[in-house]
Design an enzyme around this catalytic site. Structure first.
Site, short mmCIF file in Angstrom:
data_model
loop_
_atom_site.label_atom_id
_atom_site.label_comp_id
_atom_site.label_asym_id
_atom_site.label_seq_id
_atom_site.Cartn_x
_atom_site.Cartn_y
_atom_site.Cartn_z
CB SER A 187 -6.22 8.92 -2.87
OG SER A 187 -5.95 7.58 -3.19
CB ALA A 218 -2.96 0.14 1.59
N PRO A 219 -5.17 2.01 -0.03
CG PRO A 219 -7.44 2.49 -0.42
CD PRO A 219 -6.21 3.06 0.22
N GLY A 220 -4.75 1.71 -2.78
CA GLY A 220 -4.35 1.54 -4.17
C GLY A 220 -4.77 2.64 -5.12
N GLY A 221 -5.20 3.79 -4.62
CA GLY A 221 -5.66 4.86 -5.50
C GLY A 221 -4.59 5.39 -6.43
CG ASP A 237 0.24 0.68 3.05
OD1 ASP A 237 0.00 0.21 4.20
OD2 ASP A 237 -0.05 1.84 2.73
CG ASP A 257 8.71 1.54 7.87
OD1 ASP A 257 8.35 2.50 7.17
OD2 ASP A 257 9.09 1.68 9.03
CG ASP A 273 -1.14 10.51 -0.56
OD1 ASP A 273 -0.79 11.62 -0.10
OD2 ASP A 273 -2.34 10.18 -0.66
CE LYS A 302 -0.47 13.23 3.08
NZ LYS A 302 -1.58 13.08 2.13
#
Length: 353
Positions: A187, A218-221, A237, A257, A273, A302
């Site tokens: 990502s 998460a995971p940090g892209g 996250d 949250d 995202d 989305k």
């Protein structure tokens, strides 16, 4: 078999993600402000104005727009059905009629399984086209700001098109980005493409010492791209950060949250995202900017399986309503990036008077 010219002489060609041709056409129809006909292929759309009077202005105006579902737009000058033996001569003859110069020439194909099979042909054939253009003095990289595009929907068909050269152009409308070896997820390429395509003067707007919040980090892209530009990031996250972003000194992992978290002090950037209904994300981003918690934001919407263009309009209308109520001038741009899937990426910035 000899070459023949097909279709009207002037039209707009748009590249898009395969499967999003209806949204691409719908957006062009909304923005064209003129009647026209559409042809849709796999990963491309052609719009031809039905009224010849003023069609050049319609096409110029469309080329200047930042369309969401179009990766790249071109003005089509001629469309040729080619023979199986001599494909070069018909193209050269068409360029003689056009009688203009170009900075460069790109041979392109659709971003589809059938289109990708043409990549070897376009690479090899491009050398012959470039030699012919040089021999006729049509290549003038020092003086011309127009690029020639030869788009091959199939090996025996070509659209002769052009567009003004832009720094954000890529062959076939597809960016060639390298995946960093220490990035925690792919990502990160989506965020990198967003910065390159949507943010003007990114070197000024991402500076060392700035602060950012990454919602759904998460995971940090996405955090990775901010850290690489010197920003301190609050990564929000409940899931774990991974790889180089786990425990990085510029990253504070906040297990919270994303819809409830707010920073103690305003930040320069908000990125998001999260996988959620687009209207909820639009509302969240608008609240952050309207309250002054962030001045700039990059976020994904989305999209649903149906009525995607309508959903985008609803989200943008909500953002407009909330920011106008807060008396904040803003600029909002969006694009379905190559690294996006069923989504679009948006860039929102508050504008100072």
């Amino acid at each position: 078999m000899t070459a023949t010219q097909t279709g009207l002489p002037y039209a707009l060609l748009a590249y898009c993600r395969p499967g999003f041709e209806p949204e691409c056409a719908e957006e062009i129809a909304d923005r064209a402000l003129a009647p026209g006909q559409f042809e849709r292929g796999d990963g491309w759309v052609v719009f031809t104005p039905t009224e010849k009077s003023g069609c050049q202005k319609v096409l110029r105006d469309l080329l200047a727009l930042n369309l969401i579902f179009s990766r790249q737009t071109l003005q089509v000058h001629q469309r040729l059905s080619l023979g199986s033996k001599d494909r070069l001569t018909p193209i050269v003859d068409a360029l003689k009629i056009q009688n203009t110069t170009f900075s460069d020439v790109w041979l392109e194909h659709p971003d589809s399984n059938e289109g990708k099979s043409l990549s070897g042909f376009t690479r090899k054939f491009g050398d012959y086209v470039a030699k012919a253009m040089t021999a006729n003095a049509w290549l003038q990289p020092q003086t011309s700001r127009q690029r020639l595009h030869l788009f091959f929907p199939a090996q025996n068909e070509v659209m002769v098109a052009s567009r003004p050269v832009r720094a954000t152009d890529w062959l076939n409308g597809i960016p060639r980005l390298r995946m960093p070896s220490d990035a925690p997820s792919r990502s990160t390429l989506k965020m990198l493409e967003a910065i390159l395509v949507l943010v003007d003067e990114p070197e000024r707007k991402f500076r060392e010492g700035m602060t950012a919040v990454d919602l759904g980090a998460a995971p940090g892209g996405w955090t990775y791209q901010l850290v690489a530009r010197g920003l301190k990031v609050f990564a929000v996250d409940n899931g774990p950060m991974k790889g180089s972003m786990d425990g990085h000194h510029q990253v504070k992992h906040v297990r919270d949250d994303g819809f409830k978290y707010r920073p103690k002090n305003p930040v320069d950037w908000l990125v998001c995202d999260m996988v959620e209904q687009p209207i909820r994300i639009a509302d969240l981003i608008a609240k952050w900017v309207a309250s002054g918690n962030a001045r700039r934001a990059i976020f994904n919407l989305k999209l649903p399986m149906k009525k995607r263009h309508l959903e985008v309009e609803k989200c943008f209308a909500l953002i407009d309503q909330k920011l106008k109520k807060a008396d904040i001038s803003y600029k909002l741009t969006a694009k379905q990036l190559f690294h996006d899937r069923e989504e679009i990426t948006c860039y929102l910035t508050a504008v100072k008077d």
